[in-house]
Design a protein around this motif. Structure first.
Motif, short mmCIF file in Angstrom:
data_model
loop_
_atom_site.label_atom_id
_atom_site.label_comp_id
_atom_site.label_asym_id
_atom_site.label_seq_id
_atom_site.Cartn_x
_atom_site.Cartn_y
_atom_site.Cartn_z
N ARG A 1 -3.02 10.65 -7.45
CA ARG A 1 -2.48 9.97 -8.63
C ARG A 1 -3.31 10.28 -9.87
NH1 ARG A 1 -0.53 3.97 -7.57
NH2 ARG A 1 -2.64 3.47 -8.16
N GLN B 1 -5.24 8.04 -4.14
CA GLN B 1 -5.83 7.81 -5.46
C GLN B 1 -6.12 9.14 -6.17
OE1 GLN B 1 -9.37 5.49 -5.03
NE2 GLN B 1 -9.06 4.39 -6.94
N MET C 1 -2.00 6.83 1.78
CA MET C 1 -2.91 5.70 1.58
C MET C 1 -4.01 5.68 2.65
SD MET C 1 -0.60 2.67 3.16
CE MET C 1 -0.17 2.67 4.91
N ALA D 1 0.82 -1.20 0.00
CA ALA D 1 0.00 0.00 0.00
C ALA D 1 0.86 1.26 0.00
CB ALA D 1 -0.93 -0.02 1.21
N GLU E 1 2.16 1.92 -3.38
CA GLU E 1 1.14 2.44 -4.31
C GLU E 1 0.84 3.91 -4.06
OE1 GLU E 1 -0.54 1.08 -6.84
OE2 GLU E 1 0.39 -0.89 -6.70
N TYR E 2 0.58 4.25 -2.82
CA TYR E 2 0.04 5.59 -2.52
C TYR E 2 0.92 6.42 -1.59
CZ TYR E 2 -4.52 4.30 -4.50
OH TYR E 2 -5.54 3.95 -5.33
N THR F 1 2.36 7.44 2.17
CA THR F 1 1.70 7.47 3.47
C THR F 1 0.26 7.96 3.37
OG1 THR F 1 2.69 9.64 3.83
CG2 THR F 1 3.81 7.76 4.81
#
Lengths: 606, 90
Positions: free
Chosen positions: A276, A273, A244, A236, A239-240, A242
């Motif tokens: 991004r 998200q 997230m 996680a 992906e994102y 902190t």
């Protein structure tokens, strides 16, 4: 000695002298390294009445036995001094490449005293230390100075930890930046550097102390990389970053809104998200890290790549002031980085100004413009006043406690513990976290320990630190104390807080590096000693149980969200906490028996 | 009966869907929904979330009233349930 160089560099800027400070193996085993060793060295050199911005406040930069070893997630270093923001023990850590270079320079760390008569920087390489003139670099922002000093040294491998203009201006929450946008953020230690006319430390070199068992270290490193890479949180974070946590934080009422008076806000607009979707984001990893939680926003403006922002910053310049404009958050983060200030203390102090404006404690005449919730541009404008030390920004740059005092407000409005502003985890949402904040070695701190993670389902089985009901206070005192000790030790070793490594594994790593037969029990005792040492240090400046409090603004029950009507029972948890620590419940100070048990009675050998 | 689910954040990305509906035999418990989710989406998440137990342990499922759902809890027709990945950091 294995795992350590066995020496610190002692720098007296007043006399422009440097000398080696040898470390014994006993001292290293007792105080480990990083922030704990920094506390031991500072404790030995300070007395009540010290001016944190005076020449007598020692500033320590320290690596640990893990730093620059083949282990993953260990490129971290700690900075310690008496904090100008809190007046008590202050510490901060950062990652990047600088920690590798600092250890590679041939010392385990450095301790700086005195004050240079004009701006200087330190250049350390392969066991040679130079105090160099920095007049030409004074005034440069934290990014420009890093580039300029690399050029000045002519050393392409040098890494620089520097202050920006905020540190020069002695802003109380100025930080120390390294490797572009990494920050030793909290407690205003950048101002301590500024007070010494020390613009930067440039470190370089490849000197590494030997490991006791290199084969075992390599084996443990390989296992750890595999374990870390396969952990769900690592995925996680990759992906994102902190951020997230933003939507989850809102659902749990853990992410505060409108200066801790609410918990409901449009989180979807602020998630990893959402970032991004709006920006071209790339990852950044500290040296030797398989995760890469750092973020970079590419082409934020034509030709401009900026760092971050982290979850803490998104929350502080987002819901805490009612703002959902991502551009404004990224811009605020960038300006904080460029000038070199802690985004948490800056964001919380600005949010307090918004709160005061709503309550009539600050007027348009005092501020110069309106501060209504959701007015992101106003938050940015106020940040500029802080950074440029203009108008009301001078007061806001002192932190929330100083603001409350100066404006004659109830100090319970100041979202801080012992002068350090609250991070972005709400104590009504995780009661164990409330205890961690109230007793944190540097004030309100979500990293020592991050107990919200325990009640989210994580655990440290060896120490019986197990998930519980996040909204229950009873029984949290002892596990929260143990977890605080364990996580405090990460900053001594040095090990990233995101490394999901259990005590048995960490003890094995320390043993393989140093040759010591370390058990998980000794590891916990090291953490207990560290927390108690820092407590004794801060006690010199007035810390006791009366300051282990939560401000009313952060603890009173909310009327909305998942924690409506709920508040933690801090006193119950504190009694349990002191009992575990062996601290007197009346004073909150360590008993003589506990000090003797931890080997802290005779002072710290330096 | 039909229940609706909403996946948030990384879960939505991994499962490649933000909203879905499930037809469950009545009476249905939350555990039945977890089993149905597992059947439909197995393999689309990282392996750490494979299996009903692992999934249940690492997600935070909320009813529309904001309460956290437990496996034995009865579901109601038309209920909307939100799923979040239960991870912290930062």
């Amino acid at each position: 000695m294995f795992g350590y160089h066995g020496r610190f560099l002692e720098v007296d800027l007043t006399r422009r002298q440097t000398r080696d400070l040898p470390l014994t193996e006993d001292f290293c085993r007792k105080f480990v390294g990083g922030a704990t060793m920094a506390a031991a060295l500072v404790n030995d050199r300070v007395a009540p009445g010290l001016d944190p911005l005076g020449p007598d406040n020692p500033l320590v930069m320290a690596t640990g036995p893990f730093t620059a070893s083949p282990l993953p997630m260990v490129s971290r270093y700690a900075v310690g001094a008496v904090s100008p923001l809190t007046g008590f023990w202050g510490e901060a850590t950062s990652g990047g490449v600088f920690p590798f270079r600092l250890k590679g320079s041939g010392w385990d760390g450095l301790i700086v005293t005195g004050r240079a008569d004009r701006p200087v920087y330190l250049y350390l390489k392969d066991g040679v230390a130079e105090i160099r003139d920095a007049q030409a670099f004074w005034g440069l922002d934290s990014y420009a100075v890093q580039d300029a000093l690399k050029a000045d040294t002519g050393d392409a491998e040098a890494s620089v930890a520097a202050i920006g203009p905020a540190g020069e201006k002695l802003i109380k929450y100025a930080c120390i930046m390294n490797d572009a946008g990494r920050a030793a953020g909290r407690c205003g230690l950048g101002a301590v550097m500024g007070s010494k006319n020390l613009k930067a430390v440039a470190a370089s070199g490849r000197k590494r102390p030997p490991s006791a068992d290199p084969g075992r270290v390599a084996e443990l490193a390989k296992e750890a990389v595999s374990l870390i890479s396969g952990h769900l949180v690592s995925l996680a974070l990759k992906e994102y970053g902190t951020n997230m946590y933003m939507d989850m934080g809102m659902v749990l009422a853990d992410t505060p809104a409108r200066y801790f008076t609410g918990s409901v806000f449009p989180a979807q607009a602020l998630t990893g998200q959402a970032f991004r979707k709006k920006y071209r984001i790339t990852n950044y990893a500290c040296r030797g890290c398989p995760i890469g939680c750092g973020r970079e926003v590419n082409e934020f403006k034509p030709g401009l790549k900026v760092d971050g922002p982290e979850y803490e910053t998104v929350a502080a310049f987002g819901p805490l002031v009612g703002n959902t404009d991502l551009d404004l958050i990224v811009e605020a983060n960038h300006r904080c980085n460029v000038h070199g200030v802690d985004t948490v203390s800056a964001g919380v102090s600005i949010a307090y100004a918004f709160y005061l404006f709503e309550k009539g404690g600050l007027t348009r005449d005092q501020v110069g413009f309106d501060l209504g919730w959701g007015n992101g541009p106003a938050a940015l404008k106020l940040l500029d006043l802080v950074l440029n030390q203009e108008g009301i920004g001078v007061l806001v740059s002192q932190g929330t406690l100083a603001m409350a005092k100066a404006l004659g407000r109830d100090e319970g409005e100041a979202a801080q513990v012992k002068g350090l502003e609250f991070p972005m985890h709400d104590v009504r949402s995780f009661h164990g976290q409330a205890l961690s904040y109230a007793t944190g070695p540097r004030g309100a701190c979500h990293l020592k320990g991050d107990y919200y993670n325990i009640d989210l389902g994580n655990m440290v089985i060896e120490y019986m630190i197990l998930p519980g009901d996040r909204l229950v206070s009873e029984g949290k005192g002892e596990p929260a104390a143990k977890y605080q000790s364990y996580k405090d030790l990460f900053d001594a070793l040095t090990l990233c807080k995101f490394a999901p490594l259990e005590p048995t594994r960490v003890a094995a790593m320390l043993g393989a590096l140093t040759g010591w037969a370390v058990t998980p029990e000794e590891l916990l005792a090291m953490g207990d000693r560290s927390v108690t040492l820092k407590r004794m240090l801060s006690a010199k400046f007035g810390v006791n149980r009366s300051l282990d409090r939560l401000p009313a603004i952060c603890a009173r029950a909310l009327e909305e969200g998942a924690t409506a009507g709920i508040t933690p029972d801090l006193d119950r948890m504190l009694d349990e906490y002191y009992a575990y620590r062996g601290w007197d419940p009346a004073t909150g100070l360590p008993t003589q028996a506990k000090l003797a048990e931890l080997g802290l009675t005779a002072g710290t050998p330096s | 009966m039909i229940v609706a689910v909403r996946f948030h954040g990384l879960l939505a990305e991994w499962l490649k869907v933000e909203r879905a509906e499930f037809i469950l035999d009545e009476p249905a418990r939350f555990a039945d929904l977890l089993a149905a989710i597992h059947t439909r989406f197995h393999g689309q998440t990282p392996k750490q979330l494979w299996g009903e137990k692992a999934f249940a342990r690492q997600v935070w499922a909320l009813s529309s009233k904001g309460a956290r759902l437990l496996p034995d809890e009865a579901l109601e027709p038309g209920q909307v349930i939100s799923f979040y990945l239960m991870i912290g950091g930062g």
